[in-house]
Enzyme design. Sequence first.
Site, PDB file in Angstrom:
ATOM      1  CG  HIS A  26     119.303 140.150  69.314  1.00 27.33           C
ATOM      2  ND1 HIS A  26     119.336 141.464  68.931  1.00 27.33           N
ATOM      3  CD2 HIS A  26     118.197 139.612  68.740  1.00 27.33           C
ATOM      4  CE1 HIS A  26     118.320 141.708  68.143  1.00 27.33           C
ATOM      5  NE2 HIS A  26     117.608 140.602  68.000  1.00 27.33           N
ATOM      6  NE  ARG A  41     115.310 137.162  67.412  1.00 22.84           N
ATOM      7  CZ  ARG A  41     114.407 136.962  68.380  1.00 22.84           C
ATOM      8  NH1 ARG A  41     114.207 135.749  68.859  1.00 22.84           N
ATOM      9  NH2 ARG A  41     113.712 137.968  68.879  1.00 22.84           N
ATOM     10  CG  ASN A  62     111.779 142.089  71.107  1.00 21.34           C
ATOM     11  OD1 ASN A  62     110.920 142.017  71.971  1.00 21.34           O
ATOM     12  ND2 ASN A  62     112.335 141.024  70.562  1.00 21.34           N
ATOM     13  CG  ASP A  63     113.882 145.988  66.524  1.00 25.93           C
ATOM     14  OD1 ASP A  63     114.694 146.597  67.239  1.00 25.93           O
ATOM     15  OD2 ASP A  63     114.185 144.988  65.854  1.00 25.93           O
ATOM     16  CD  GLU A  99     111.557 144.174  63.088  1.00 24.14           C
ATOM     17  OE1 GLU A  99     111.868 143.776  64.219  1.00 24.14           O
ATOM     18  OE2 GLU A  99     112.133 143.757  62.063  1.00 24.14           O
ATOM     19  NE  ARG A 126     116.155 144.825  70.712  1.00 22.69           N
ATOM     20  CZ  ARG A 126     115.731 143.895  69.846  1.00 22.69           C
ATOM     21  NH1 ARG A 126     115.219 144.255  68.686  1.00 22.69           N
ATOM     22  NH2 ARG A 126     115.768 142.630  70.142  1.00 22.69           N
ATOM     23  CB  CYS A 145     107.492 136.794  66.476  1.00 20.40           C
ATOM     24  SG  CYS A 145     108.154 138.131  65.481  1.00 20.40           S
ATOM     25  NE  ARG A 147     114.495 138.184  62.119  1.00 22.92           N
ATOM     26  CZ  ARG A 147     114.609 138.710  63.339  1.00 22.92           C
ATOM     27  NH1 ARG A 147     113.642 139.480  63.816  1.00 22.92           N
ATOM     28  NH2 ARG A 147     115.645 138.451  64.088  1.00 22.92           N
TER      29      ARG A 147
HETATM   30  C1  PEP Z   1     111.479 142.150  67.459  1.00 20.30           C
HETATM   31  O1  PEP Z   1     112.077 143.169  67.118  1.00 20.30           O
HETATM   32  O2  PEP Z   1     110.509 142.136  68.250  1.00 20.30           O
HETATM   33  C2  PEP Z   1     111.893 140.840  66.945  1.00 20.30           C
HETATM   34  C3  PEP Z   1     111.178 139.755  67.138  1.00 20.30           C
HETATM   35  O3  PEP Z   1     113.081 140.770  66.286  1.00 20.30           O
HETATM   36  P1  PEP Z   1     114.502 140.866  67.027  1.00 20.30           P
HETATM   37  O4  PEP Z   1     114.257 140.806  68.500  1.00 20.30           O
HETATM   38  O5  PEP Z   1     115.320 139.740  66.541  1.00 20.30           O
HETATM   39  O6  PEP Z   1     114.988 142.201  66.581  1.00 20.30           O
HETATM   40 MG    MG Z   2     113.473 143.125  65.436  1.00 22.28          MG
END
Ligand code: PEP
Ligand code: MG
Length: 547
Positions: A188, A294, A451-452, A428, A462, A499, A330
């Site tokens: 993050h 977020r 991302n997740d 995700e 990650r 996203c 979210r």
């Molecule tokens: C993701 O997981 O792609 C996402 C947008 O949420 P975050 O990156 O905050 O986990």
């Molecule tokens: Mg996420």
Amino acid sequence: MKVATGTKIVNGIGIGKIRIFKAPVYDIDESEVEDPIPELKRFEDARIKVQQAQHALYEKALQTAGEESAGIFEAHELMLDDDDLIDECKAIMAEQNRRAEYAVRQGFDNVAQMFRDMDDPYFQARSADVIDLKNSMLDVLLGNDTGAGFGDEPFILVAEDLAPSETVKLDKSLLLGLVTREGSSSSHTAILARSMNLPSLIQCKDISDDWDGKEAILDGYNSCIYIEPTQDLVASLTARREEDLKQEALLQELKGKDNTTIDGKTIKVYANIGGPSDMGAVQVNDAGGVGLFRSEFVYLGSPVDPSEEAQFEAYKRVLETLSPKFVIIRTCDIGADKTIDYMDLDKEENPALGYRAIRICLTRKDFFKRQLRALLRASAFGNLGIMFPMIISLREVRECKELLAECRRELENENVKMGQIQVGIMIETPAAALCADELAEEVDFFSLGTNDLTQYTCAIDRQNAKLEPFADAHHPAVLKLIQMTIEAGHRHNIWVGICGELGADLTLTETFLRMGVDELSVNPKSVLSLRKKIRSIDLSKAPAPEN
Ligand code: PEP
Ligand code: MG
């Protein structure tokens, strides 16, 4: 001149002085002193200094964040006048012949524990304020530079690592770049760096304390930082920076234009934000809305569990200011790398697979309902979408919706005005992607958190920089799950967006458009370059090879 290399997170050039950020370590001398009188004086001086600093923070927050948030600092000022707290510390110094820092650690911890043991959640939450104040007192007594006092000159920030909670507290207006020894590209902190469009390097192993105060150039293009660069290099990279600024200016011409391909397909391009302070970037970069707010950064940025009122104020400000743009907030996605002291979360073996996000919210219902009520109240002031993170099952979605309905009923009984909202979920986890047909029956939209989704599909943590060589941002399994999700959403007549960070990957824009994606939500700085890319694509022609 010295050169140190790392892994680039954000391109670009940053030129200026280096400041080393150090998370404070409190090395406290526990030995006895002969005379406690000077310690009592040190304590008193520190108390007044911290109180003055809290007052300055109060004034600043009043200007930038409003009365509710500023109130936290006013409460801190008052706490430092509390007789019980002061007497507790003074007794330790006078009766046990201890140093001021020892007394502060002991005295403030005792008072924090006393708050923690109370039944009322309001008083329990005050323990976090006491701990925050304890750290400020120790910083003053031990002469720690916490990074708060960097002055007014812009700088390149160099740190061992930065937690999201530390990153959100930085004064972004002064940052020229970010360099860390640790970190991974989908953490993050890296996401925050991208959203600030800050030239950034991680994994820069040669960082050294003696860089502090030196002139430097962070060269994101070549993944390196030059310490005390030569005049020639300064001249050539200054020219490169000016060229970047010119290119950015050219992108400005795309403001007000559609996100439409050559053959006429239009999609939505929205922005990802972390709080009210990012609203300017949404406007300046002409995003059509917010595809991911977020909300956990509202929690991370606060020393105490934010009240319903404080959250309502933050959400209302965003919705009202951006209205009539659509804003998707979210619900709190805390856990894994985003930890908060006042949440009292246990340390876990596998935090990414652990007690996080919706799992916390569905087991701490009062905590969750406070956010849902704040969101529903704010819905009267704009065009709101609520999105639930980390979903793996139909049961979870139904439970979230039931709690939302319960909050709506409560607020109706209180005669509170509310607006229409769309309810969506993040896709995700592979579980959600594979159950997308069933989940689509329950919601108004899907937003793919790539991302997740990548982390869980490829079993690649990650946060773990060592795994970068194994990571493939374009892994076919992830792309297949994205396609399946879009198709499932469309079969059930709901819209589907992306996203996660992949949404801003211009080498995939055409692929996503061909899959039929309806919305891409990216960091605000990427909105116009994404628009440019979309406008260059012709879907009536054979697909261009990925480049
Ligand atoms: C993701 O997981 O792609 C996402 C947008 O949420 P975050 O990156 O905050 O986990
Ligand atoms: Mg996420």
